[in-house]
Design an enzyme around this catalytic site. Structure first.
Site, PDB file in Angstrom:
ATOM      1  N   ASP A 238      -5.587  -0.826   4.360  1.00 33.52           N
ATOM      2  CA  ASP A 238      -4.638   0.159   4.902  1.00 33.52           C
ATOM      3  C   ASP A 238      -3.744  -0.369   6.022  1.00 33.52           C
ATOM      4  O   ASP A 238      -2.709   0.211   6.309  1.00 33.52           O
ATOM      5  CB  ASP A 238      -5.405   1.374   5.446  1.00 33.52           C
ATOM      6  CG  ASP A 238      -6.004   2.207   4.327  1.00 33.52           C
ATOM      7  OD1 ASP A 238      -5.794   1.861   3.160  1.00 33.52           O
ATOM      8  OD2 ASP A 238      -6.694   3.197   4.625  1.00 33.52           O
ATOM      9  N   MET A 280      -2.257   3.838  -1.731  1.00 29.53           N
ATOM     10  CA  MET A 280      -3.336   4.204  -0.806  1.00 29.53           C
ATOM     11  C   MET A 280      -2.871   4.216   0.650  1.00 29.53           C
ATOM     12  O   MET A 280      -1.803   3.690   0.977  1.00 29.53           O
ATOM     13  CB  MET A 280      -4.502   3.246  -0.970  1.00 29.53           C
ATOM     14  CG  MET A 280      -5.414   3.619  -2.127  1.00 29.53           C
ATOM     15  SD  MET A 280      -6.876   2.591  -2.121  1.00 29.53           S
ATOM     16  CE  MET A 280      -7.925   3.458  -3.269  1.00 29.53           C
TER      17      MET A 280
END
Ligand SMILES: Nc1ncnc2c1ncn2[C@@H]1O[C@H](COP(=O)(O)OP(=O)(O)OP(=O)(O)O)[C@@H](O)[C@H]1O
Ligand SMILES: O=P(O)(O)OC[C@H]1O[C@](O)(CO)[C@@H](O)[C@@H]1O
Length: 852
Positions: A238, A280
């Site tokens: 991330d 994501m």
């Protein structure tokens, strides 16, 4: 070398790999000197033979007959250093936690290897904190971590362990750590995992006390393990951790997204479809943002910068419709998993798809990339990052004292950094808190410094409505990456003088300050000489007007009329911006004019001077006090120009979104800006096309006129150039090689060649040049720069250019970009293409595509 490699073999390492740079050199040993000592000898078959003989390895070079192997190459003893005072061999536990990420294995390998090198005892803790709670651990030998570099995922397992979130779980974990003799812990994971590590650190003393009280550990153990060293490595796709530019895994995930979007593009183009791709990132938009930049997306949703208006749906559809009407075949929208609107309501990909289908009649599809992003082999960068950070983690353990705060290993500006773990965790939580508080500006600032810049770039390159997307300056006032400085504190550090409402400059203010100060968003003319042109016929209004009071206007030029108009959809802040601009103009002695109803009002001559009284309450007023619409100057441009002269307006401020850009009269009126030549030179490298595309698109955005020069300097010498339109550079991001060709041009090495090149540049009207290439190409550019004056003089003397051309093109601006896989340029950490060169599968992939 052989002694060292033999040791590796003896330890059970199955294969040996030696990497030799094409240009590697050694010096002939004195005893057998056949050449002078300083003459470098390249490595080759000779060296392979030595390896083969010494190690019994299967490398089987064909040797030239004259190779002599008399010298002793065993070298110094490189045996692994053992700590001088080894009272108790320290035991390091290593765990990977949270979502797995590519490169975690590289980090595990580096920690284990470095631990062995330093005489420590590395232990794997399986499945993250779960392994601590369940006591699943074992020692790792040197050979256990062989072959890990190229493996995705994490071989020691990971989990999202609920038990560890509770003190009871952490108590059991502490007991198992003590019982296993582990007194240092390397945690590799995302923000959650490092938060967990930080809690363990904070509670360690009290956990041991409780274990002692409940007789789960002895007094001796309580004393021996009084301090637990914890080091955090950020492993997460991330890239959501503060205090580091990159997390281990985020670049591989980005590669995966780019590959997937490339694949989607083929089908999208075939059907002329719109695709909404979900990537994501629960709380962080880094993957979405960088993927949008790298795959030329048309719109983007990230959690940190939600659409700033309520009617974003209409704005987005209007923008995308324009693209379709312009002939763009496919539409790509990237949505971050955690995307939200300004009221924190999630924006789902399906909702965006339905909008595109219902409002624009697009044939739209959603693709959720999911765990594909976390899978696959790590790219070079993540192998590298995992390795160097793993090594640093062991160093930090050895360096730590009981007083040392637990560190987090990060990377900033390509340098490995060590930050207090607690600070990094606090800062990361501050981003989430800012989002929850709807303080999106702060959320942007708290991300790494490139985040806001990248966002601005995306907005600028796509000409997105700034009223909706923000950008273009959001990232200007960056916070230092510490919580200490709030935006207000920051403002205090760099004082911004308040605009005096009185209309007079306070006497105590240093005039020099005013001279140098740039007013954000308002640096295009008021009060500068350029803004007070005496050459323009001053209107009666102007002649009556006061003199400009700006210190730079020593010429006593008349004050300027400045027009302000709103354009596009109404957006909160338009009135506040108008008020600020009007006050600033008044304070400098100029006359701000409100132009009502946008371009339509300008054409009709509908304007009125703005006074302080009129604008006094506009700061918090929504909508548009001046009236706004989407009308563009178009065919009425002449009339606009007439009205501007009639009103004595010499500066025009558009307050608006997309239309403010395209409404800029100059862009469409043949007054094209400067012409930029772009060339790629020397060996091609992956990413050169991306640079060409960016230069061309940005040139168009800025009203410049980009031209391609084909085959590097050869195109300059042979005069092979042409203008490049916006659409000409579509689809370039994913192409290897260089679409505008490259060459190693011999002619340009000679002055005669550069003379012809200069002539062609002048004849083509090019006065700025962007050169993308390696060190040779950039040397060539520098020679052209240095000789430019004399080349033009010679061209003038030999009547190959006119006196007028000599003067017009007196200066050539050259900007160079390092484009080479060798990464051999000084003054830059990375050259364009050097990273792709590290990912062979990509290179092969691109090479095939380029050839076909
Ligand atoms: N506040 C906390 N206190 C104790 N342990 C925690 C805390 N937050 C997270 N952890 C531990 O860390 C584990 C991993 O956290 P999380 O699931 O948030 O993933 P992450 O490390 O942020 O990784 P990724 O970014 O890949 O999702 C949790 O399952 C839990 O065991
Ligand atoms: O694999 P899981 O547990 O479903 O977690 C998915 C989450 O993990 C992450 O991939 C982070 O590693 C997030 O982007 C995503 O929201």
């Amino acid at each position: 070398m052989c002694a060292h490699l033999k040791k590796l073999k003896d330890r059970g390492q199955k294969k040996i790999l030696v990497i030799v740079s094409e240009g590697a050199i050694r010096q002939e040993p004195q005893a057998h000197q056949v050449r002078p000592a300083a003459v470098p000898v390249p490595y080759g078959a000779h060296d392979r033979l030595i390896l083969q003989q010494r190690l019994g390895a299967t490398a089987s070079p064909v040797l030239p007959p004259d190779v002599h192997l008399q010298q002793d190459v065993s070298g110094p003893d490189l045996s692994l250093p053992v700590p001088a005072i080894a009272t108790r061999k320290r035991r390091i536990g290593i765990l990977t936690s949270g979502g797995d990420s590519q490169g975690m294995n590289a980090a595990v390998r580096a920690v284990v290897r470095m631990a062995h090198v330093k005489g420590l005892d590395p232990w794997a803790i399986y499945d993250g904190y779960q392994g601590l709670v369940d006591n699943v651990m074992r020692p790792l030998a040197w050979a256990d971590v062989q072959g890990l570099l190229r493996l995705g995922g994490t071989v020691i397992g990971t989990a999202r362990c609920m038990a560890f979130r509770e003190r009871a779980g952490r108590l059991t974990a502490a007991q198992h750590l003590v019982e296993s003799g582990i007194d240092a812990l390397v945690v590799i994971g995302g923000d959650g995992s490092l938060t967990g590590a930080d809690r363990l650190r904070a509670e360690w003393g009290s956990l041991l006390d409780e274990l002692l009280e409940t007789q789960r550990i002895s007094q001796d153990q309580r004393e021996t393990y009084a301090h637990l060293n914890i080091v955090g490595l950020v492993g997460s796709i991330d890239n959501d951790m503060s205090s580091t530019d990159m997390t281990i895994g985020c670049v591989s995930a980005l590669h995966r997204i780019c590959e997937a979007v490339d694949a989607i593009e083929a089908t999208a183009l075939s059907h002329g479809r719109a695709f909404v791709v979900e990537v994501m990132g629960r709380h962080c938009g880094w993957l979405a943002l960088t993927a949008a930049l790298a795959s030329a997306a048309d719109w983007l949703f990230v959690p940190e910068r939600p659409p700033l208006v309520d009617n974003w749906e209409e704005e987005m559809c209007a923008h995308l419709k324009k693209l379709k009407d312009r002939g763009q075949k496919k539409i790509l929208v990237i949505v971050s998993e955690g995307a939200i609107d300004k009221n924190l309501k999630p924006i789902k990909s399906e909702y965006v798809r339905d909008l595109l289908a219902a409002k624009l009649k697009f044939d739209a599809r959603v693709t959720t990339l999911g765990h594909v992003q976390r899978g696959g082999s790590p790219c070079f960068y993540d192998r590298y990052l995992g390795t160097v950070q793993g090594v640093r983690a062991v160093d930090e353990i050895l360096r730590a004292t009981p007083e040392t705060p637990s560190p987090m290993i990060g990377i900033s500006n390509n340098k490995i950094t060590v930050e207090p773990l607690v600070q990094a965790v606090t800062l990361t939580h501050a981003v989430s808190a800012a989002i929850e508080d709807k303080d999106f500006a702060r959320a942007m600032e708290l991300r790494d410094p490139e985040f806001a810049t990248s966002f601005d770039t995306f907005v600028a390159m796509n000409n997105l409505p700034v009223s909706v997307t923000g950008g273009l300056g959001v990232g200007v006032a960056r916070l230092p990456r510490t919580l200490a400085a709030s935006p207000t504190q920051n403002a205090r550090e760099v004082p911004t003088p308040a605009v005096p409402e009185s209309g007079h400059r306070p006497a105590d203010r240093d005039p020099a300050h005013w001279r140098t100060r740039r007013v954000p968003g308002w640096d295009w003319g008021f009060g500068r000489r350029a803004g007070c042109p005496r050459t323009l016929a001053a209107s009666a209004t102007q002649k009556r007007a006061r003199k400009c009071r700006h210190p730079r206007c020593r010429s006593r030029a008349p004050a300027c009329g400045s027009g302000i108009l709103h354009i596009g959809a109404p957006a909160g802040g338009s009135n506040a911006a108008t008020r600020a601009a009007a006050l600033l103009a008044l304070n400098r002695g100029h006359t701000p004019l409100a132009i009502y109803n946008g371009v339509e009002g300008l054409v009709r001559g509908d304007w009125k001077p703005l006074t302080r009284r009129i604008v006094q309450n506009w700061t918090a007023r929504g909508g548009s006090e001046l009236g706004t619409n989407r009308e563009q100057p178009g065919a009425q441009l002449g009339l606009c120009a007439y009205q501007l002269q009639r009103a004595g307006i010499q500066a025009l401020l558009f307050v608006g979104g997309f239309e403010a850009f395209s409404g800029d009269a100059r862009a469409g009126y043949g007054s094209k800006g400067r012409r930029i030549g772009i060339l790629t030179s020397g060996g091609d490298s992956q990413g050169m096309n991306a640079a060409v595309r960016a230069v061309v698109r940005m040139a168009h955005v800025k009203g410049l006129d980009p031209w391609a020069i084909y085959d590097g300097y050869q195109g300059l010498v042979d005069n092979v150039m042409r203008p490049l339109a916006w659409a000409d550079v579509q689809g370039l991001l994913r192409l290897g090689g260089t679409v505008i060709g490259t060459a190693r041009c011999m002619a340009f090495r000679e002055r005669a060649g550069r003379l012809t090149a200069a002539q062609h540049l002048v004849e083509s009207g090019i006065d700025a040049l962007v050169v993308i290439g390696g060190d040779g190409s950039l040397t060539g550019a520098d020679r052209l720069r240095a000789e430019w004056g004399s080349l033009l003089d010679e061209l003038l003397e030999t009547q190959r250019i006119s006196q007028d051309q000599r003067e017009t093109y007196a200066h050539l601006n050259i900007v160079v970009l390092g484009g080479t896989i060798d990464n051999d340029m000084s003054s830059t950490d990375m050259t364009i293409g050097s990273i792709s060169g590290f990912a062979p599968h990509l290179v092969v992939h691109e090479a095939i595509k380029t050839r076909s």
